[in-house]
Write an enzyme that holds these catalytic residues in place. Sequence first.
Site, mmCIF file in Angstrom:
data_model
loop_
_atom_site.group_PDB
_atom_site.id
_atom_site.type_symbol
_atom_site.label_atom_id
_atom_site.label_comp_id
_atom_site.label_asym_id
_atom_site.label_seq_id
_atom_site.Cartn_x
_atom_site.Cartn_y
_atom_site.Cartn_z
ATOM 1 N N GLY A 8 13.986 59.105 -48.487
ATOM 2 C CA GLY A 8 13.685 60.587 -47.916
ATOM 3 C C GLY A 8 13.250 60.103 -46.131
ATOM 4 N N GLY A 11 12.846 62.916 -44.161
ATOM 5 C CA GLY A 11 12.666 64.846 -44.814
ATOM 6 C C GLY A 11 11.024 63.907 -43.119
ATOM 7 N N TYR A 139 4.438 70.528 -58.432
ATOM 8 C CA TYR A 139 4.263 68.945 -57.699
ATOM 9 C C TYR A 139 3.211 68.903 -57.365
ATOM 10 C CZ TYR A 139 3.871 67.484 -52.814
ATOM 11 O OH TYR A 139 3.970 66.998 -51.233
ATOM 12 N N LYS A 143 2.505 65.012 -58.620
ATOM 13 C CA LYS A 143 1.066 63.760 -57.714
ATOM 14 C C LYS A 143 -0.273 63.415 -58.524
ATOM 15 C CE LYS A 143 3.365 64.503 -54.184
ATOM 16 N NZ LYS A 143 4.418 63.448 -53.670
#
Length: 319
Positions: A8, A11, A139, A143
Site C-alpha cells: 500500500g 496510499g 471495514y 480490523k
Amino acid sequence: MKSILVSGAFGLVGSELVVELQKKYGIKNVIALQRNKFHNDFQGIVEKGDVRDFKFIEGLVRKYNVGTIYHLAGLLSVGSEKQPDLAWDINVNGLINILNLSRRYKIKVFWPSSIAAFGNTTPKLEVPQHTIMEPTTIYGVSKVTGELLCQYYHNRYRVDVRSIRYPGLNGFKADPGDGTTEYAIHIFYGLIKKNSYRCYLKPDAKLPMMYMDDAIRGTIELMEASPSKISVRTGYNLAAISFTPAELVAEIKKLSPNFRILYKPDHRQKIAESWPKTIDDSKARKDWGWREEYDLAQMTRVLYEGVKTKLAVKKKNNE
Ligand code: SER
C-alpha cells in the site's frame, strides 16, 4: 541490513511513510509495493503486485531479503461498504499471507488497525484500550479480525507484529482515500479550489484525528521500541486531537474568513456515529512513550499550505 517492504506504498499513509523510511534506512533498503497506482516521480525501488498472492510476496521476501514489513494495503471504511467481499479478501486474507510469511521468515510486521474496530456499544468518550468491540462496518469487522489474528500469531508463533488503532489521519501528499474521516482532508481541496465545501457529516460529528507526521513518527517509534515494551499485540489506542467539522471550519475561517460550508449529512454520518469521539491512549504513552506534536491549529495551517502548494504544482504541470 535486511530490507523493509511497504505494501500500500502509495496510499494515504504509505506515500509519507516510505519517504521517512528511505530517509532513515537508505533508499536501497525500502521496497515500495503497490497493486495498481503508481507515482511517476517516485524515487526508489518499486514492485507491482497483490498482497493476496502468497507466492509473489514470498518471492519479494527472498529477492530483497526482507526483515520488516509495513503492511498497509487495504480498503477504507466507505470503499469497503461498496465492495464487502473484496474488502474482506484484501484486508483479512492479505494480512494472513503476511503473517504466515512472517512466521516462516521471522519478519517483523506493522499492520494498521483503526478506530473503526469500535462500534455503537463501545463507550464514546475516552475509550479504554480494552473495551467492547462490535463494529458495524465490514471495514471494522476486518480490523477486529485482523487484531485478533495479530495477537494469535504473536502468542502462538512468536511473530513480532505490532499495530495501532489509527484515528482519522490527515495528510496532503497522497490524495484522500474512500474513508469517513477523510472529509477533514477533502475540505482543504474545497477551500483552495472554491473557498467552500459540502460536508457529508453533521457539524457536531466529533471524531478522533491526527496529523500525518505524528502518525508516521508514532508508527516508526512503535516499530523501533524494544519488544519488552510492547504489552499490546492487538492494536494500540493512539490519540492526538478530536474535533468536529464545525471546529475545523472555525480554524479554517481564521485563514479564510469567507469560507462557506454546507452540511449535507449522508450514509457516512451513520458510520461516524458508530465510532468514538475521544480515545484513552495511556497504554501507548506508558509502554513506548507516544506523544503527539500537532494540535488542530497547527494541523490546519500545514494542511492548508500543503494542499495549496500541491494544487499549484499540479496546475503548472498541466499548463
Ligand atoms: N480514515 C478511516 C476511514 O474513515 C478510519 O480508519 O475509513
